[in-house]
Design a protein around this motif. Structure first.
Motif, PDB file in Angstrom:
ATOM      1  N   TYR A 169      -1.551 -23.562  25.677  1.00 14.97           N
ATOM      2  CA  TYR A 169      -2.140 -22.911  24.509  1.00 14.97           C
ATOM      3  C   TYR A 169      -2.576 -21.490  24.835  1.00 14.97           C
ATOM      4  CZ  TYR A 169      -2.409 -27.507  22.345  1.00 14.97           C
ATOM      5  OH  TYR A 169      -2.099 -28.724  21.811  1.00 14.97           O
ATOM      6  N   THR A 170      -2.239 -20.590  23.941  1.00 12.27           N
ATOM      7  CA  THR A 170      -2.887 -19.281  23.960  1.00 12.27           C
ATOM      8  C   THR A 170      -4.327 -19.491  23.490  1.00 12.27           C
ATOM      9  OG1 THR A 170      -0.921 -17.921  23.600  1.00 12.27           O
ATOM     10  CG2 THR A 170      -2.996 -17.056  22.749  1.00 12.27           C
ATOM     11  N   MET A 171      -5.258 -18.875  24.173  1.00 11.91           N
ATOM     12  CA  MET A 171      -6.674 -19.050  23.841  1.00 11.91           C
ATOM     13  C   MET A 171      -7.245 -17.751  23.288  1.00 11.91           C
ATOM     14  SD  MET A 171      -7.136 -22.170  24.495  1.00 11.91           S
ATOM     15  CE  MET A 171      -8.902 -22.218  24.186  1.00 11.91           C
ATOM     16  N   GLY A 172      -8.090 -17.909  22.291  1.00 10.75           N
ATOM     17  CA  GLY A 172      -8.689 -16.731  21.674  1.00 10.75           C
ATOM     18  C   GLY A 172     -10.176 -16.912  21.434  1.00 10.75           C
ATOM     19  N   TRP A 173     -10.834 -15.791  21.263  1.00 10.12           N
ATOM     20  CA  TRP A 173     -12.224 -15.758  20.822  1.00 10.12           C
ATOM     21  C   TRP A 173     -12.290 -14.999  19.501  1.00 10.12           C
ATOM     22  CZ3 TRP A 173     -16.248 -18.344  22.947  1.00 10.12           C
ATOM     23  CH2 TRP A 173     -16.118 -18.808  24.251  1.00 10.12           C
ATOM     24  N   PHE A 174     -13.024 -15.566  18.576  1.00  6.65           N
ATOM     25  CA  PHE A 174     -13.276 -14.941  17.286  1.00  6.65           C
ATOM     26  C   PHE A 174     -14.786 -14.913  17.080  1.00  6.65           C
ATOM     27  CE2 PHE A 174      -9.102 -14.751  15.171  1.00  6.65           C
ATOM     28  CZ  PHE A 174      -8.335 -15.449  16.089  1.00  6.65           C
ATOM     29  N   ARG A 175     -15.214 -14.119  16.121  1.00  7.47           N
ATOM     30  CA  ARG A 175     -16.640 -14.105  15.798  1.00  7.47           C
ATOM     31  C   ARG A 175     -16.829 -13.916  14.294  1.00  7.47           C
ATOM     32  NH1 ARG A 175     -18.348  -8.313  18.640  1.00  7.47           N
ATOM     33  NH2 ARG A 175     -17.339  -6.935  17.113  1.00  7.47           N
ATOM     34  N   GLN A 176     -17.966 -14.386  13.833  1.00  4.95           N
ATOM     35  CA  GLN A 176     -18.278 -14.254  12.413  1.00  4.95           C
ATOM     36  C   GLN A 176     -19.760 -13.977  12.252  1.00  4.95           C
ATOM     37  OE1 GLN A 176     -16.997 -17.541   9.957  1.00  4.95           O
ATOM     38  NE2 GLN A 176     -17.033 -16.260   8.120  1.00  4.95           N
ATOM     39  N   ALA A 177     -20.054 -12.850  11.646  1.00  7.30           N
ATOM     40  CA  ALA A 177     -21.430 -12.481  11.347  1.00  7.30           C
ATOM     41  C   ALA A 177     -21.757 -12.921   9.926  1.00  7.30           C
ATOM     42  CB  ALA A 177     -21.606 -10.975  11.498  1.00  7.30           C
ATOM     43  N   PRO A 178     -23.022 -13.124   9.625  1.00  9.55           N
ATOM     44  CA  PRO A 178     -23.400 -13.553   8.271  1.00  9.55           C
ATOM     45  C   PRO A 178     -22.876 -12.597   7.202  1.00  9.55           C
ATOM     46  CG  PRO A 178     -25.266 -13.748   9.746  1.00  9.55           C
ATOM     47  CD  PRO A 178     -24.189 -13.042  10.515  1.00  9.55           C
ATOM     48  N   GLY A 179     -22.234 -13.162   6.190  1.00  8.52           N
ATOM     49  CA  GLY A 179     -21.724 -12.358   5.098  1.00  8.52           C
ATOM     50  C   GLY A 179     -20.434 -11.621   5.389  1.00  8.52           C
ATOM     51  N   LYS A 180     -19.877 -11.844   6.581  1.00 11.92           N
ATOM     52  CA  LYS A 180     -18.639 -11.153   6.951  1.00 11.92           C
ATOM     53  C   LYS A 180     -17.540 -12.167   7.245  1.00 11.92           C
ATOM     54  CE  LYS A 180     -20.764  -6.970   8.828  1.00 11.92           C
ATOM     55  NZ  LYS A 180     -20.798  -6.035   9.985  1.00 11.92           N
ATOM     56  N   GLU A 181     -16.307 -11.673   7.239  1.00 12.24           N
ATOM     57  CA  GLU A 181     -15.181 -12.538   7.537  1.00 12.24           C
ATOM     58  C   GLU A 181     -15.077 -12.768   9.047  1.00 12.24           C
ATOM     59  OE1 GLU A 181     -12.239 -11.401   3.795  1.00 12.24           O
ATOM     60  OE2 GLU A 181     -11.629 -10.989   5.847  1.00 12.24           O
ATOM     61  N   ARG A 182     -14.418 -13.857   9.391  1.00 17.99           N
ATOM     62  CA  ARG A 182     -14.165 -14.134  10.799  1.00 17.99           C
ATOM     63  C   ARG A 182     -13.220 -13.068  11.341  1.00 17.99           C
ATOM     64  NH1 ARG A 182     -13.194 -20.269  12.515  1.00 17.99           N
ATOM     65  NH2 ARG A 182     -15.012 -20.307  11.128  1.00 17.99           N
ATOM     66  N   GLU A 183     -13.533 -12.542  12.515  1.00 14.31           N
ATOM     67  CA  GLU A 183     -12.702 -11.485  13.083  1.00 14.31           C
ATOM     68  C   GLU A 183     -12.274 -11.813  14.506  1.00 14.31           C
ATOM     69  OE1 GLU A 183     -14.514  -7.671  13.591  1.00 14.31           O
ATOM     70  OE2 GLU A 183     -16.329  -8.476  14.524  1.00 14.31           O
ATOM     71  N   PHE A 184     -11.111 -11.329  14.828  1.00 10.77           N
ATOM     72  CA  PHE A 184     -10.546 -11.500  16.165  1.00 10.77           C
ATOM     73  C   PHE A 184     -11.333 -10.674  17.172  1.00 10.77           C
ATOM     74  CE2 PHE A 184      -7.376 -11.992  19.383  1.00 10.77           C
ATOM     75  CZ  PHE A 184      -7.218 -10.754  19.986  1.00 10.77           C
ATOM     76  N   VAL A 185     -11.549 -11.264  18.338  1.00 10.62           N
ATOM     77  CA  VAL A 185     -12.232 -10.554  19.416  1.00 10.62           C
ATOM     78  C   VAL A 185     -11.285 -10.322  20.593  1.00 10.62           C
ATOM     79  CG1 VAL A 185     -14.103 -10.646  21.107  1.00 10.62           C
ATOM     80  CG2 VAL A 185     -14.472 -11.490  18.763  1.00 10.62           C
ATOM     81  N   ALA A 186     -10.688 -11.404  21.083  1.00  9.24           N
ATOM     82  CA  ALA A 186      -9.831 -11.294  22.262  1.00  9.24           C
ATOM     83  C   ALA A 186      -8.938 -12.519  22.357  1.00  9.24           C
ATOM     84  CB  ALA A 186     -10.664 -11.162  23.536  1.00  9.24           C
ATOM     85  N   ALA A 187      -7.829 -12.370  23.088  1.00  6.79           N
ATOM     86  CA  ALA A 187      -6.921 -13.489  23.316  1.00  6.79           C
ATOM     87  C   ALA A 187      -6.301 -13.359  24.697  1.00  6.79           C
ATOM     88  CB  ALA A 187      -5.834 -13.545  22.250  1.00  6.79           C
ATOM     89  N   VAL A 188      -5.923 -14.502  25.239  1.00  5.13           N
ATOM     90  CA  VAL A 188      -5.259 -14.528  26.537  1.00  5.13           C
ATOM     91  C   VAL A 188      -4.108 -15.527  26.460  1.00  5.13           C
ATOM     92  CG1 VAL A 188      -6.953 -16.206  27.430  1.00  5.13           C
ATOM     93  CG2 VAL A 188      -5.564 -14.872  29.026  1.00  5.13           C
ATOM     94  N   LYS A 189      -2.951 -15.114  26.954  1.00  5.92           N
ATOM     95  CA  LYS A 189      -1.778 -15.978  26.918  1.00  5.92           C
ATOM     96  C   LYS A 189      -1.861 -17.029  28.031  1.00  5.92           C
ATOM     97  CE  LYS A 189       1.645 -13.287  24.433  1.00  5.92           C
ATOM     98  NZ  LYS A 189       3.030 -12.762  24.474  1.00  5.92           N
ATOM     99  N   LEU A 190      -0.787 -17.826  28.133  1.00  4.13           N
ATOM    100  CA  LEU A 190      -0.825 -19.059  28.906  1.00  4.13           C
ATOM    101  C   LEU A 190      -1.238 -18.886  30.363  1.00  4.13           C
ATOM    102  CD1 LEU A 190       2.342 -20.930  27.603  1.00  4.13           C
ATOM    103  CD2 LEU A 190       0.101 -20.642  26.539  1.00  4.13           C
ATOM    104  N   ARG A 191      -0.672 -17.913  31.034  1.00  2.00           N
ATOM    105  CA  ARG A 191      -0.929 -17.761  32.472  1.00  2.00           C
ATOM    106  C   ARG A 191      -2.136 -16.887  32.765  1.00  2.00           C
ATOM    107  NH1 ARG A 191       5.079 -17.008  35.249  1.00  2.00           N
ATOM    108  NH2 ARG A 191       5.970 -18.960  34.489  1.00  2.00           N
ATOM    109  N   GLY A 192      -2.663 -16.248  31.723  1.00  2.00           N
ATOM    110  CA  GLY A 192      -3.840 -15.413  31.907  1.00  2.00           C
ATOM    111  C   GLY A 192      -3.559 -13.979  32.262  1.00  2.00           C
TER     112      GLY A 192
END
Length: 123
Positions: free
Chosen positions: A31-54
């Motif tokens: 699996y590609t792994m990602g981090w997202f974040r969501q602040a109150p009243g805002k849409e979920r946004e992409f933060v970072a991602a890392v592919k399979l081997r890192g």
């Protein structure tokens, strides 16, 4: 795949936090792994991602140079090291998994999600 985040908390601006996301199952490395974040009243946004081997990592412009994503496939864990934190980084941070060796900032491509960990940065 079950994902469990940890490491959030309250920190002053300029400080650091390290988020961890532990995954269950034997297929974490597919699996590609990602981090997202969501602040109150805002849409979920992409933060970072890392592919399979890192070796391939991707960042939102807002965190580039301050955050580092990494993974340890032997431990089924993905990390997000966050330095030079700003009040605008305050949000609920989610770990997510996307099938295959893809790169995507679109949360709809990620099929498994953790419950989130709160990060609060005070000025």
């Amino acid at each position: 795949v079950q994902l469990v985040e940890s490491g959030g908390g309250l920190v002053q601006a300029g400080g650091s936090l390290r988020l961890s996301c532990a995954a269950s199952g034997r297929t974490f490395s597919t699996y590609t792994m990602g981090w997202f974040r969501q602040a109150p009243g805002k849409e979920r946004e992409f933060v970072a991602a890392v592919k399979l081997r890192g070796t391939n990592t991707y960042y939102a412009d807002s965190v580039k140079g301050r955050f580092t994503i990494s993974r340890d496939n032997a431990k089924n864990t993905v990390y997000l090291q966050m330095n030079s934190l700003k009040p605008e980084d305050t949000a609920l941070y989610y770990c997510a998994a996307a099938a295959g060796n893809i790169y995507s900032t679109d949360y709809r491509h990620y099929i498994y999600w953790g419950q989130g960990t709160q990060v609060t940065v005070t000025s």
